[in-house]
Design a protein around this motif. Structure first.
Motif, PDB file in Angstrom:
ATOM      1  N   GLN A  41       0.831  -1.206   0.000  1.00  0.00           N
ATOM      2  CA  GLN A  41       0.000   0.000   0.000  1.00  0.00           C
ATOM      3  C   GLN A  41       0.864   1.254   0.000  1.00  0.00           C
ATOM      4  O   GLN A  41       0.563   2.230  -0.692  1.00  0.00           O
ATOM      5  CB  GLN A  41      -0.935   0.008   1.208  1.00  0.00           C
ATOM      6  N   ALA A  42       1.935   1.242   0.771  1.00  0.00           N
ATOM      7  CA  ALA A  42       2.826   2.397   0.834  1.00  0.00           C
ATOM      8  C   ALA A  42       3.512   2.637  -0.504  1.00  0.00           C
ATOM      9  O   ALA A  42       3.634   3.776  -0.952  1.00  0.00           O
ATOM     10  CB  ALA A  42       3.857   2.210   1.940  1.00  0.00           C
ATOM     11  N   LEU A  43       3.957   1.565  -1.178  1.00  0.00           N
ATOM     12  CA  LEU A  43       4.569   1.710  -2.498  1.00  0.00           C
ATOM     13  C   LEU A  43       3.578   2.276  -3.499  1.00  0.00           C
ATOM     14  O   LEU A  43       3.913   3.178  -4.272  1.00  0.00           O
ATOM     15  CB  LEU A  43       5.091   0.359  -2.994  1.00  0.00           C
ATOM     16  N   ALA A  44       2.365   1.749  -3.501  1.00  0.00           N
ATOM     17  CA  ALA A  44       1.342   2.241  -4.435  1.00  0.00           C
ATOM     18  C   ALA A  44       1.031   3.705  -4.181  1.00  0.00           C
ATOM     19  O   ALA A  44       0.948   4.506  -5.125  1.00  0.00           O
ATOM     20  CB  ALA A  44       0.080   1.394  -4.314  1.00  0.00           C
ATOM     21  N   THR A  45       0.892   4.085  -2.937  1.00  0.00           N
ATOM     22  CA  THR A  45       0.588   5.476  -2.598  1.00  0.00           C
ATOM     23  C   THR A  45       1.747   6.389  -2.966  1.00  0.00           C
ATOM     24  O   THR A  45       1.545   7.465  -3.545  1.00  0.00           O
ATOM     25  CB  THR A  45       0.262   5.608  -1.098  1.00  0.00           C
ATOM     26  N   SER A  46       2.966   5.979  -2.656  1.00  0.00           N
ATOM     27  CA  SER A  46       4.147   6.787  -2.988  1.00  0.00           C
ATOM     28  C   SER A  46       4.251   7.011  -4.484  1.00  0.00           C
ATOM     29  O   SER A  46       4.489   8.131  -4.937  1.00  0.00           O
ATOM     30  CB  SER A  46       5.416   6.111  -2.484  1.00  0.00           C
ATOM     31  N   LEU A  47       4.068   5.947  -5.252  1.00  0.00           N
ATOM     32  CA  LEU A  47       4.175   6.077  -6.702  1.00  0.00           C
ATOM     33  C   LEU A  47       3.056   6.946  -7.258  1.00  0.00           C
ATOM     34  O   LEU A  47       3.278   7.748  -8.161  1.00  0.00           O
ATOM     35  CB  LEU A  47       4.179   4.702  -7.368  1.00  0.00           C
ATOM     36  N   THR A  48       1.867   6.831  -6.722  1.00  0.00           N
ATOM     37  CA  THR A  48       0.753   7.672  -7.163  1.00  0.00           C
ATOM     38  C   THR A  48       1.050   9.145  -6.917  1.00  0.00           C
ATOM     39  O   THR A  48       0.840  10.001  -7.789  1.00  0.00           O
ATOM     40  CB  THR A  48      -0.549   7.264  -6.453  1.00  0.00           C
ATOM     41  N   LEU A  49       1.551   9.460  -5.731  1.00  0.00           N
ATOM     42  CA  LEU A  49       1.886  10.853  -5.407  1.00  0.00           C
ATOM     43  C   LEU A  49       3.024  11.375  -6.279  1.00  0.00           C
ATOM     44  O   LEU A  49       2.985  12.514  -6.748  1.00  0.00           O
ATOM     45  CB  LEU A  49       2.237  10.987  -3.929  1.00  0.00           C
ATOM     46  N   LEU A  50       4.027  10.552  -6.517  1.00  0.00           N
ATOM     47  CA  LEU A  50       5.112  10.957  -7.407  1.00  0.00           C
ATOM     48  C   LEU A  50       4.601  11.168  -8.825  1.00  0.00           C
ATOM     49  O   LEU A  50       5.016  12.095  -9.515  1.00  0.00           O
ATOM     50  CB  LEU A  50       6.223   9.905  -7.400  1.00  0.00           C
ATOM     51  N   GLY A  51       3.681  10.311  -9.262  1.00  0.00           N
ATOM     52  CA  GLY A  51       3.088  10.469 -10.592  1.00  0.00           C
ATOM     53  C   GLY A  51       2.314  11.768 -10.723  1.00  0.00           C
ATOM     54  O   GLY A  51       2.352  12.417 -11.769  1.00  0.00           O
ATOM     55  N   GLU A  52       1.615  12.172  -9.659  1.00  0.00           N
ATOM     56  CA  GLU A  52       0.889  13.443  -9.692  1.00  0.00           C
ATOM     57  C   GLU A  52       1.853  14.619  -9.795  1.00  0.00           C
ATOM     58  O   GLU A  52       1.612  15.564 -10.550  1.00  0.00           O
ATOM     59  CB  GLU A  52       0.010  13.575  -8.451  1.00  0.00           C
ATOM     60  N   GLN A  53       2.956  14.563  -9.062  1.00  0.00           N
ATOM     61  CA  GLN A  53       3.963  15.628  -9.154  1.00  0.00           C
ATOM     62  C   GLN A  53       4.563  15.676 -10.548  1.00  0.00           C
ATOM     63  O   GLN A  53       4.749  16.757 -11.122  1.00  0.00           O
ATOM     64  CB  GLN A  53       5.084  15.406  -8.136  1.00  0.00           C
ATOM     65  N   PHE A  54       4.869  14.508 -11.099  1.00  0.00           N
ATOM     66  CA  PHE A  54       5.431  14.433 -12.445  1.00  0.00           C
ATOM     67  C   PHE A  54       4.454  15.027 -13.461  1.00  0.00           C
ATOM     68  O   PHE A  54       4.840  15.813 -14.322  1.00  0.00           O
ATOM     69  CB  PHE A  54       5.767  12.980 -12.786  1.00  0.00           C
ATOM     70  N   ALA A  55       3.175  14.658 -13.347  1.00  0.00           N
ATOM     71  CA  ALA A  55       2.167  15.176 -14.275  1.00  0.00           C
ATOM     72  C   ALA A  55       2.056  16.695 -14.184  1.00  0.00           C
ATOM     73  O   ALA A  55       1.942  17.376 -15.213  1.00  0.00           O
ATOM     74  CB  ALA A  55       0.809  14.526 -13.991  1.00  0.00           C
ATOM     75  N   GLU A  56       2.102  17.247 -12.975  1.00  0.00           N
ATOM     76  CA  GLU A  56       2.049  18.703 -12.815  1.00  0.00           C
ATOM     77  C   GLU A  56       3.228  19.381 -13.491  1.00  0.00           C
ATOM     78  O   GLU A  56       3.070  20.406 -14.157  1.00  0.00           O
ATOM     79  CB  GLU A  56       2.025  19.069 -11.330  1.00  0.00           C
ATOM     80  N   ARG A  57       4.397  18.819 -13.325  1.00  0.00           N
ATOM     81  CA  ARG A  57       5.593  19.423 -13.919  1.00  0.00           C
ATOM     82  C   ARG A  57       5.588  19.306 -15.433  1.00  0.00           C
ATOM     83  O   ARG A  57       6.011  20.228 -16.141  1.00  0.00           O
ATOM     84  CB  ARG A  57       6.833  18.798 -13.301  1.00  0.00           C
ATOM     85  N   VAL A  58       5.095  18.194 -15.952  1.00  0.00           N
ATOM     86  CA  VAL A  58       4.992  18.026 -17.398  1.00  0.00           C
ATOM     87  C   VAL A  58       3.949  19.007 -17.959  1.00  0.00           C
ATOM     88  O   VAL A  58       4.151  19.606 -19.016  1.00  0.00           O
ATOM     89  CB  VAL A  58       4.656  16.563 -17.750  1.00  0.00           C
ATOM     90  N   GLN A  59       2.844  19.206 -17.243  1.00  0.00           N
ATOM     91  CA  GLN A  59       1.831  20.167 -17.679  1.00  0.00           C
ATOM     92  C   GLN A  59       2.385  21.587 -17.673  1.00  0.00           C
ATOM     93  O   GLN A  59       2.064  22.391 -18.554  1.00  0.00           O
ATOM     94  CB  GLN A  59       0.589  20.059 -16.801  1.00  0.00           C
ATOM     95  N   ARG A  60       3.219  21.886 -16.683  1.00  0.00           N
ATOM     96  CA  ARG A  60       3.853  23.206 -16.638  1.00  0.00           C
ATOM     97  C   ARG A  60       4.753  23.402 -17.855  1.00  0.00           C
ATOM     98  O   ARG A  60       4.753  24.471 -18.482  1.00  0.00           O
ATOM     99  CB  ARG A  60       4.660  23.340 -15.339  1.00  0.00           C
ATOM    100  N   LEU A  61       5.507  22.366 -18.228  1.00  0.00           N
ATOM    101  CA  LEU A  61       6.342  22.443 -19.432  1.00  0.00           C
ATOM    102  C   LEU A  61       5.480  22.594 -20.687  1.00  0.00           C
ATOM    103  O   LEU A  61       5.834  23.344 -21.606  1.00  0.00           O
ATOM    104  CB  LEU A  61       7.218  21.189 -19.544  1.00  0.00           C
ATOM    105  N   HIS A  62       4.360  21.900 -20.725  1.00  0.00           N
ATOM    106  CA  HIS A  62       3.434  22.023 -21.860  1.00  0.00           C
ATOM    107  C   HIS A  62       2.934  23.469 -21.974  1.00  0.00           C
ATOM    108  O   HIS A  62       2.865  24.024 -23.083  1.00  0.00           O
ATOM    109  CB  HIS A  62       2.263  21.060 -21.682  1.00  0.00           C
ATOM    110  N   GLY A  63       2.619  24.077 -20.841  1.00  0.00           N
ATOM    111  CA  GLY A  63       2.185  25.481 -20.850  1.00  0.00           C
ATOM    112  C   GLY A  63       3.268  26.417 -21.374  1.00  0.00           C
ATOM    113  O   GLY A  63       2.995  27.345 -22.142  1.00  0.00           O
ATOM    114  N   ARG A  64       4.505  26.174 -20.963  1.00  0.00           N
ATOM    115  CA  ARG A  64       5.620  26.996 -21.476  1.00  0.00           C
ATOM    116  C   ARG A  64       5.791  26.784 -22.964  1.00  0.00           C
ATOM    117  O   ARG A  64       6.088  27.731 -23.699  1.00  0.00           O
ATOM    118  CB  ARG A  64       6.907  26.660 -20.730  1.00  0.00           C
ATOM    119  N   TRP A  65       5.599  25.547 -23.410  1.00  0.00           N
ATOM    120  CA  TRP A  65       5.696  25.251 -24.837  1.00  0.00           C
ATOM    121  C   TRP A  65       4.650  26.049 -25.615  1.00  0.00           C
ATOM    122  O   TRP A  65       4.933  26.608 -26.670  1.00  0.00           O
ATOM    123  CB  TRP A  65       5.504  23.748 -25.041  1.00  0.00           C
ATOM    124  N   LEU A  66       3.437  26.118 -25.070  1.00  0.00           N
ATOM    125  CA  LEU A  66       2.385  26.901 -25.724  1.00  0.00           C
ATOM    126  C   LEU A  66       2.722  28.389 -25.709  1.00  0.00           C
ATOM    127  O   LEU A  66       2.534  29.086 -26.712  1.00  0.00           O
ATOM    128  CB  LEU A  66       1.040  26.667 -25.030  1.00  0.00           C
TER     129      LEU A  66
END
Length: 160
Positions: A41-66
């Motif tokens: 459960q801890a691994l799944a939760t950790s990876l989910t939270l890291l994935g959310e951070q990664f998605a936010e940062r990728v979206q920020r890069l997408h915004g800069r690209w636009l």
């Protein structure tokens, strides 16, 4: 005390020892099972939270690209980022192999390949990247920048 009484006392002590060992084994088995469940459960939760951070940062890069009028390469955060035609980061320029690109993309966005001492694994695949820990995986989709949970089949082939 008679010889029969001494023998009965030894048998009773032996039964108590066996009972104590059995109780101890049951307690240990319960603790080990609980540890494994909570670790998963801890691994799944950790990876989910890291994935959310990664998605936010990728979206920020997408915004800069636009904002920068859709360049093929974007200089941001001290890196040169390579984008697809829809504006989602593919990796760091120059692109290499899919797995290496995924690894560089994660490191560029998150700053570390092993956050919290979690040994992440990376796999490139058609249309995205897989990032995972043991049996828990995330799929970063180049089509829309989403990061979704991914189930890795037992035979090692990739499917969602």
């Amino acid at each position: 005390m008679s010889r029969q009484g001494e023998q009965d006392a030894r048998w009773l002590a032996g039964y108590r020892l066996v009972a104590a060992i059995l109780v101890l084994l049951v307690i240990i088995a319960t603790l080990v099972g609980g540890y494994q469940r909570h670790r998963e459960q801890a691994l799944a939760t950790s990876l989910t939270l890291l994935g959310e951070q990664f998605a936010e940062r990728v979206q920020r890069l997408h915004g800069r690209w636009l904002d920068e009028r859709r360049p093929a390469r974007l200089h941001a955060e001290g890196q040169v980022w390579q984008f697809d035609e829809r504006g989602w980061p593919l990796g760091m320029a120059p692109l290499m192999s899919p797995s290496a690109d995924c690894q560089q993309l994660w490191q560029g966005a998150m700053g570390s390949l092993q956050p919290g001492n979690l040994p992440l694994q990376f796999r490139g695949m058609t249309g995205g990247c897989l990032m995972g820990i043991e049996s828990h995986w995330l799929h970063y989709r180049f089509a829309d920048g989403r990061v979704l949970p991914w189930r890795m089949p037992q035979d090692g082939t990739e499917r969602g």
